[in-house]
Structure formats: structure tokens, C-alpha cells
Design a protein around this motif. Sequence first.
Motif, PDB file in Angstrom:
ATOM      1  N   LEU A  52      29.697  35.092  40.423  1.00 22.85           N
ATOM      2  CA  LEU A  52      29.797  34.740  39.004  1.00 22.85           C
ATOM      3  C   LEU A  52      30.157  35.967  38.169  1.00 22.85           C
ATOM      4  O   LEU A  52      30.909  35.874  37.201  1.00 22.85           O
ATOM      5  CB  LEU A  52      28.487  34.128  38.499  1.00 22.85           C
ATOM      6  CG  LEU A  52      28.017  32.870  39.225  1.00 22.85           C
ATOM      7  CD1 LEU A  52      26.842  32.229  38.509  1.00 22.85           C
ATOM      8  CD2 LEU A  52      29.146  31.857  39.355  1.00 22.85           C
ATOM      9  N   ASP A  53      29.618  37.130  38.570  1.00 20.97           N
ATOM     10  CA  ASP A  53      29.932  38.364  37.824  1.00 20.97           C
ATOM     11  C   ASP A  53      31.397  38.764  37.975  1.00 20.97           C
ATOM     12  O   ASP A  53      31.913  39.579  37.220  1.00 20.97           O
ATOM     13  CB  ASP A  53      29.071  39.533  38.333  1.00 20.97           C
ATOM     14  CG  ASP A  53      27.605  39.297  38.039  1.00 20.97           C
ATOM     15  OD1 ASP A  53      27.312  38.469  37.152  1.00 20.97           O
ATOM     16  OD2 ASP A  53      26.764  39.927  38.710  1.00 20.97           O
ATOM     17  N   PHE A  54      32.055  38.229  39.006  1.00 16.58           N
ATOM     18  CA  PHE A  54      33.458  38.608  39.247  1.00 16.58           C
ATOM     19  C   PHE A  54      34.424  37.836  38.331  1.00 16.58           C
ATOM     20  O   PHE A  54      35.593  38.208  38.211  1.00 16.58           O
ATOM     21  CB  PHE A  54      33.868  38.320  40.703  1.00 16.58           C
ATOM     22  CG  PHE A  54      33.125  39.135  41.729  1.00 16.58           C
ATOM     23  CD1 PHE A  54      32.472  40.309  41.393  1.00 16.58           C
ATOM     24  CD2 PHE A  54      33.100  38.738  43.066  1.00 16.58           C
ATOM     25  CE1 PHE A  54      31.802  41.056  42.343  1.00 16.58           C
ATOM     26  CE2 PHE A  54      32.434  39.480  44.024  1.00 16.58           C
ATOM     27  CZ  PHE A  54      31.782  40.638  43.659  1.00 16.58           C
ATOM     28  N   LEU A  55      33.925  36.741  37.731  1.00 15.79           N
ATOM     29  CA  LEU A  55      34.857  35.876  36.974  1.00 15.79           C
ATOM     30  C   LEU A  55      35.627  36.589  35.866  1.00 15.79           C
ATOM     31  O   LEU A  55      36.832  36.357  35.716  1.00 15.79           O
ATOM     32  CB  LEU A  55      34.112  34.649  36.441  1.00 15.79           C
ATOM     33  CG  LEU A  55      34.019  33.524  37.479  1.00 15.79           C
ATOM     34  CD1 LEU A  55      32.941  32.518  37.112  1.00 15.79           C
ATOM     35  CD2 LEU A  55      35.355  32.825  37.648  1.00 15.79           C
ATOM     36  N   ASN A  74      39.695  36.544  35.621  1.00 13.43           N
ATOM     37  CA  ASN A  74      40.392  36.045  34.424  1.00 13.43           C
ATOM     38  C   ASN A  74      41.330  37.106  33.862  1.00 13.43           C
ATOM     39  O   ASN A  74      42.471  36.822  33.506  1.00 13.43           O
ATOM     40  CB  ASN A  74      39.367  35.644  33.359  1.00 13.43           C
ATOM     41  CG  ASN A  74      38.879  34.205  33.553  1.00 13.43           C
ATOM     42  OD1 ASN A  74      39.629  33.260  33.374  1.00 13.43           O
ATOM     43  ND2 ASN A  74      37.627  34.057  33.956  1.00 13.43           N
ATOM     44  N   ASP A  75      40.818  38.343  33.786  1.00  9.77           N
ATOM     45  CA  ASP A  75      41.613  39.436  33.233  1.00  9.77           C
ATOM     46  C   ASP A  75      42.882  39.666  34.074  1.00  9.77           C
ATOM     47  O   ASP A  75      43.984  39.804  33.539  1.00  9.77           O
ATOM     48  CB  ASP A  75      40.725  40.697  33.204  1.00  9.77           C
ATOM     49  CG  ASP A  75      41.478  41.896  32.685  1.00  9.77           C
ATOM     50  OD1 ASP A  75      42.229  41.728  31.706  1.00  9.77           O
ATOM     51  OD2 ASP A  75      41.337  43.000  33.256  1.00  9.77           O
ATOM     52  N   ASN A  76      42.721  39.666  35.390  1.00 11.21           N
ATOM     53  CA  ASN A  76      43.889  39.912  36.246  1.00 11.21           C
ATOM     54  C   ASN A  76      44.850  38.725  36.244  1.00 11.21           C
ATOM     55  O   ASN A  76      46.067  38.916  36.390  1.00 11.21           O
ATOM     56  CB  ASN A  76      43.445  40.250  37.673  1.00 11.21           C
ATOM     57  CG  ASN A  76      42.841  41.637  37.748  1.00 11.21           C
ATOM     58  OD1 ASN A  76      43.286  42.554  37.044  1.00 11.21           O
ATOM     59  ND2 ASN A  76      41.800  41.803  38.554  1.00 11.21           N
ATOM     60  N   ASN A  85      42.162  42.320  41.924  1.00 14.92           N
ATOM     61  CA  ASN A  85      40.869  41.613  41.996  1.00 14.92           C
ATOM     62  C   ASN A  85      39.921  42.337  42.937  1.00 14.92           C
ATOM     63  O   ASN A  85      38.752  42.541  42.638  1.00 14.92           O
ATOM     64  CB  ASN A  85      41.060  40.189  42.536  1.00 14.92           C
ATOM     65  CG  ASN A  85      41.673  39.279  41.494  1.00 14.92           C
ATOM     66  OD1 ASN A  85      41.451  39.465  40.289  1.00 14.92           O
ATOM     67  ND2 ASN A  85      42.431  38.301  41.939  1.00 14.92           N
ATOM     68  N   LEU A  86      40.463  42.722  44.099  1.00 19.41           N
ATOM     69  CA  LEU A  86      39.595  43.376  45.095  1.00 19.41           C
ATOM     70  C   LEU A  86      39.156  44.756  44.624  1.00 19.41           C
ATOM     71  O   LEU A  86      38.011  45.162  44.816  1.00 19.41           O
ATOM     72  CB  LEU A  86      40.318  43.466  46.439  1.00 19.41           C
ATOM     73  CG  LEU A  86      40.441  42.114  47.130  1.00 19.41           C
ATOM     74  CD1 LEU A  86      41.550  42.117  48.157  1.00 19.41           C
ATOM     75  CD2 LEU A  86      39.127  41.715  47.780  1.00 19.41           C
ATOM     76  N   LEU A  87      40.081  45.474  43.972  1.00 20.32           N
ATOM     77  CA  LEU A  87      39.714  46.797  43.443  1.00 20.32           C
ATOM     78  C   LEU A  87      38.552  46.644  42.463  1.00 20.32           C
ATOM     79  O   LEU A  87      37.573  47.385  42.497  1.00 20.32           O
ATOM     80  CB  LEU A  87      40.894  47.433  42.708  1.00 20.32           C
ATOM     81  CG  LEU A  87      42.001  48.047  43.533  1.00 20.32           C
ATOM     82  CD1 LEU A  87      43.094  48.609  42.634  1.00 20.32           C
ATOM     83  CD2 LEU A  87      41.464  49.160  44.425  1.00 20.32           C
ATOM     84  N   GLY A  88      38.678  45.634  41.594  1.00 22.97           N
ATOM     85  CA  GLY A  88      37.656  45.434  40.560  1.00 22.97           C
ATOM     86  C   GLY A  88      36.343  44.949  41.133  1.00 22.97           C
ATOM     87  O   GLY A  88      35.275  45.441  40.779  1.00 22.97           O
ATOM     88  N   VAL A  95      36.794  49.436  40.353  1.00 23.91           N
ATOM     89  CA  VAL A  95      37.784  50.205  39.584  1.00 23.91           C
ATOM     90  C   VAL A  95      38.799  49.267  38.935  1.00 23.91           C
ATOM     91  O   VAL A  95      39.139  48.221  39.487  1.00 23.91           O
ATOM     92  CB  VAL A  95      38.544  51.261  40.445  1.00 23.91           C
ATOM     93  CG1 VAL A  95      37.621  52.358  40.886  1.00 23.91           C
ATOM     94  CG2 VAL A  95      39.219  50.626  41.627  1.00 23.91           C
ATOM     95  N   HIS A  96      39.249  49.667  37.738  1.00 17.90           N
ATOM     96  CA  HIS A  96      40.194  48.841  36.996  1.00 17.90           C
ATOM     97  C   HIS A  96      41.609  49.120  37.487  1.00 17.90           C
ATOM     98  O   HIS A  96      41.900  50.220  37.969  1.00 17.90           O
ATOM     99  CB  HIS A  96      40.070  49.149  35.492  1.00 17.90           C
ATOM    100  CG  HIS A  96      40.819  48.182  34.642  1.00 17.90           C
ATOM    101  ND1 HIS A  96      42.085  48.431  34.176  1.00 17.90           N
ATOM    102  CD2 HIS A  96      40.479  46.943  34.195  1.00 17.90           C
ATOM    103  CE1 HIS A  96      42.502  47.382  33.459  1.00 17.90           C
ATOM    104  NE2 HIS A  96      41.540  46.468  33.447  1.00 17.90           N
TER     105      HIS A  96
END
Length: 531
Positions: free
Chosen positions: A162-165, A169-171, A201-204, A209-210
Motif C-alpha cells: 500500500l505504501d508503494f502506491l 502513481n507518480d511513475n 518503480n523498483l528503484l523507488g 531512490v527517486h
Amino acid sequence: MDLTAKIIKIVDFMGSTIFGTFHIRAKMFIYYSIAVLLVYMIIKRKFYLSKIKSIPCKKSLPLFGHTLILLAGPKSIGNLVKTFQQECKRICTVWFGPVPCIVVYNAEDMQTILRNSKEIPKGQSYNFLRPWLGESILISDGQKFRQNKKILVQTFHKTNLLDFLPIFNDNADNLIQNFAKHVGKGEFATDLYLATGAMFNLLGTTLGVHRDILTEEEAFNYSLSVEKMGEFVFTRNIKFWLRPDIFFYFSNLKKKQDDHLNILNNLTERVILSKKKEFDERKSSSITEFDENKKVLFLENFFSATKLNGEPFTLKEIKDEVMTMMFAGQDTTTVTLGFVLSLLGIHQDVQVSMHFIELLFNNKVYKELEEILGYSDRDINYEDTQKMVYLEQVIKETWRLYPPINSIMRVPIKDINLGQYVFPKGTTLLCSIFLLHRNEEYYHDSHRFNPERFNSDNDKNRPPYSFLPFSEGVRKCIGSKYAMLVVKVFLAKILSQYRVICNQKQRDFKLSLQLTVRRKEGFLISLEPRK
Ligand code: HEM
């Protein structure tokens, strides 16, 4: 003295130094030993071949086996599937040069293999991935596998997903911006946009990392190198003469592999070292400032965890796991998105709910998205994704037709007796998810794209182990929920903004069945604005 004469003289000298001083009996002993060894090897081989005799096999060439056919590639994927389905209905032996490999594509045998990871482990089957992924979770067995899995599964627990959403969304918004350049301008290849989106997505989510830390060129090169490494590993499997390390090390393929490995290694090490520095500084600055709940999952878990022997994980061990995540999570989600967009681009009835079609096909993707999101381009939350029932059917049907990981391998450590045939110890078993998913026994008219196969009624009637995009058992993919979530967010964002069109027919897709299934020509689509 010319070169040939010199060589003859050297060989003469060596022969007489080794054998010349030997007593005649010693020489005879060596010759007999060699002869006995040869006879033993021939008998052993005959005995081994008698074990796999009952498994059907298409005609093959001596020494080369089916390698030449495999290298030429099937004229069409339909031909390949037909050959397997008609000539060897459930299982067959394929010869990679002199080495046999048993290809399995029926649910019962899949179940036997995947449920028995103790006697049928991965073994040496993924050896060619080692220069890239080391001894990571994907490759290792036994204690090392269990130790690393314990740390990794925490990352993919639902509460963390859930924290990944916000990251997804941003990516997805970033991808839409990239797509915007192509709207209304005809066909374009989406591959690298999708791959970099998956990579960001995986980096984040796993490294914290952004995407800004990379230039566009670095991101493209990294994604391309992941794809290329998959290609090289596959080629080494098929070209049997490149299998022994000694031949591979002097080949052109090794040189190319090293170049791509450098790109992957440099970037991964750079990220890990900068995060480690940050982690150490944060930890040592003040105990109160170090908020355990805020720690970056996966990577920081590895920084703080210890191995079974009590020692911390080395940089190399952490790098292997990071590389594995970037491979297992990037290429698979990229090709999923590519195939769903291509299929929806062809099957407009599934994508758009025009009024008259709506009577026949309710619950189509766009109608569903419209109901969930209205006309807003707001971020997708977890509840939204749970309501995307039809989209989920479309994704599953896409995974059935084009399973991102098209096959997995296992090697039994003892003979596995299955009644009508035996899987002999040490033989590679290639579980073909691709052929299983096109097996007419489980999927009528198996080449046809039909998301209704996955509606709640039909879902119940399928035999166990007949739908395996993520494999099953102890070695099932740990990222399956992550993948479904990220794919839904990306597709919901893309499809509510754009109408997707694909001009090819499904039967004209040129598939490459390497480590991941792809369209050789690229995921070509065109986009029209929706609103
Ligand atoms: C559509 C997306 C995906 C598909 C179809 C997929 C499929 C699979 C399959 C078939 C396996 C079994 C491999 C084998 O037994 O040899 C596997 C293993 C694995 N996958 Fe995925 N995967 C996907 C996404 C992901 C993601 C997003 C991650 C993580 C970020 C991930 C991480 C892993 C790992 C670590 C393993 C090794 C598990 C083990 O060996 O026990 N996968 N995946």
C-alpha cells in the motif's frame, strides 16, 4: 626450421618424457584404464537413454539434436505449439546437442515437479545466470534460499504494498507524459518507456531512490542491458557449444555480456553505496532520529540483517539480490504492459464500451474504469484496484497467452518415477508455462484472447496447476501481488487517458520465447486522446 616441424618436435619430446620412461606394463595399464572408462561411459549413457525412451521425442540429428531447429526458430508460434500438441501431447524430450531436456506442459506433471522442491530443486539449471545474479534468491537452494527469502517476503507483504502506491502513481504519470509526445502521431514502440517505468518503480519501492538520480540515457541503457542479459543467457542454453565455460570465455558473446554487466554493476553499486552511506549516517546521528518504521524496505533490511552465521551481508550479496529484483520485477512487468496494450489495441470491443457493444459485453475495461474513477485523472488507490475486476480478467488472460516467464527449470536429485515414465536424476526438466497455457485440454480454442475465461465461474472449473504465470509451491514468485498492483495502476492511468490502437493481428505477432516472452518487432501501438 618451420613452425610445423617445431610443433612435431615438441610433441615427440613430451610423449617420450611421459611414456618413454614408463615400463611397458605401466603403459598397458593406462591404455586398459582408458578403455574401461570408455566402456563404462557408453554403458552408463545407454542405461540413461533407456530411462527416457518412453518419453516422446521428435526426430533429431545425431550430435546436434534439435539445436538447428531451435536456432532457426519456429516458422510461427502456431506451428511450434501444434508440433508439441499433436506429436507429443503432454511431455516431450528436446535435445540441446547431445544433452537431453524433458519439456513438460501438462498440469499433473507440473504439480509433481513444483510441489517437490526438495527432490526436484533448481540445482544447476540456472548456472548461466550466476555471473549476473550471483547466489541470489532466484538461483540458490537450501539454507541460503530460506535465509534470503525471509528478508525479501517482508518487502512484498500487503501492508507494504500500500505504501508503494504513490510511487506507482507518480511513475505512471511520468509515463503518460512521455506517451503524450506520440498521441495522434501513429505507431510507436513503447518498449523502453515501459521498461524505464518498471525500473523507476523498483528503484523507488525496493531501493528507496527517486528516478531523478538517473539521466534518461542511464535509465534506457540499464533497461536495455537487463533485456540483453536475458537474451545472452538464453543463447548460451541453445548453442550447446557455448555451454562449457572454457569455450564461452573466448566467445564474442562473453565480451558482449561483460559490457552489459558493467553497465548493470556500475549503476547498482553506485545506488547501494550511496544508500548505505545515508543509512549509516542516519543510524549514527541520533538514536531518536532513527525511525524504524521509516526504514526503506528491502535494501535497508539487508543492511541491518545478519546471515545465519551471524555476519552481515556483504556488498556483493546485497548487489546480487538487487540485480535479481531489477531483473525479476522489471522485464516481467514491462512485457505484461506491452502485451495488454497490444491486445486491447486489437480487441477494441474489450477496451471500449460503445453503446451497442455494451449490450453484448458489459463490464468492459473502459466502462469499468469510468465507473471507478469518473472523468478524473486522480491517483489510483488500493480500493480502486480491488474494483478493477474486468481489467484483472484481461491481465490474467494476457498472462495465459503470453506468460512473461515462459518456462522454468528444475533438476531432480534422484530418479522420479511417475508410472508411465521416469525423470532421471540430473536431467533438466523444462516446465513450459507457455505450452501449458495453450494446452487444449485446459483451454478450448487456446489461441483466442478471451478474458471471460477468468470470470469467477470459469475460474473455479480449471484444474489445479493449469494456470501458472507465477509458478507454484515454495518457489512461487514473491512479487505476484506487487506485479498485479503495479500493472493495474499503470493500465488504469494509460487507458483512462488514451484509446490504444494496434494495427497488427494477434497471429502476426513475431514472438521471441527467450527468458521473457516478447514481441520481436517491439510493442507497437498508437494512441488517441479519450476526452
Ligand atoms: C508479471 C510479473 C511477474 C511474473 C509473471 C513473474 C513470474 C515468476 C516466475 C514464473 C517465477 C518462478 C521462477 C522459477 O521458479 O524459476 C518467479 C520467481 C521470482 N520472482 Fe517473479 N514474476 C513477476 C514479477 C515479479 C516482481 C515484480 C518481483 C519483485 C520485485 C519478482 C520477484 C521474483 C523472485 C525474487 C523470484 C524467485 C523466487 C524463488 O526462487 O523462490 N517477480 N517469478
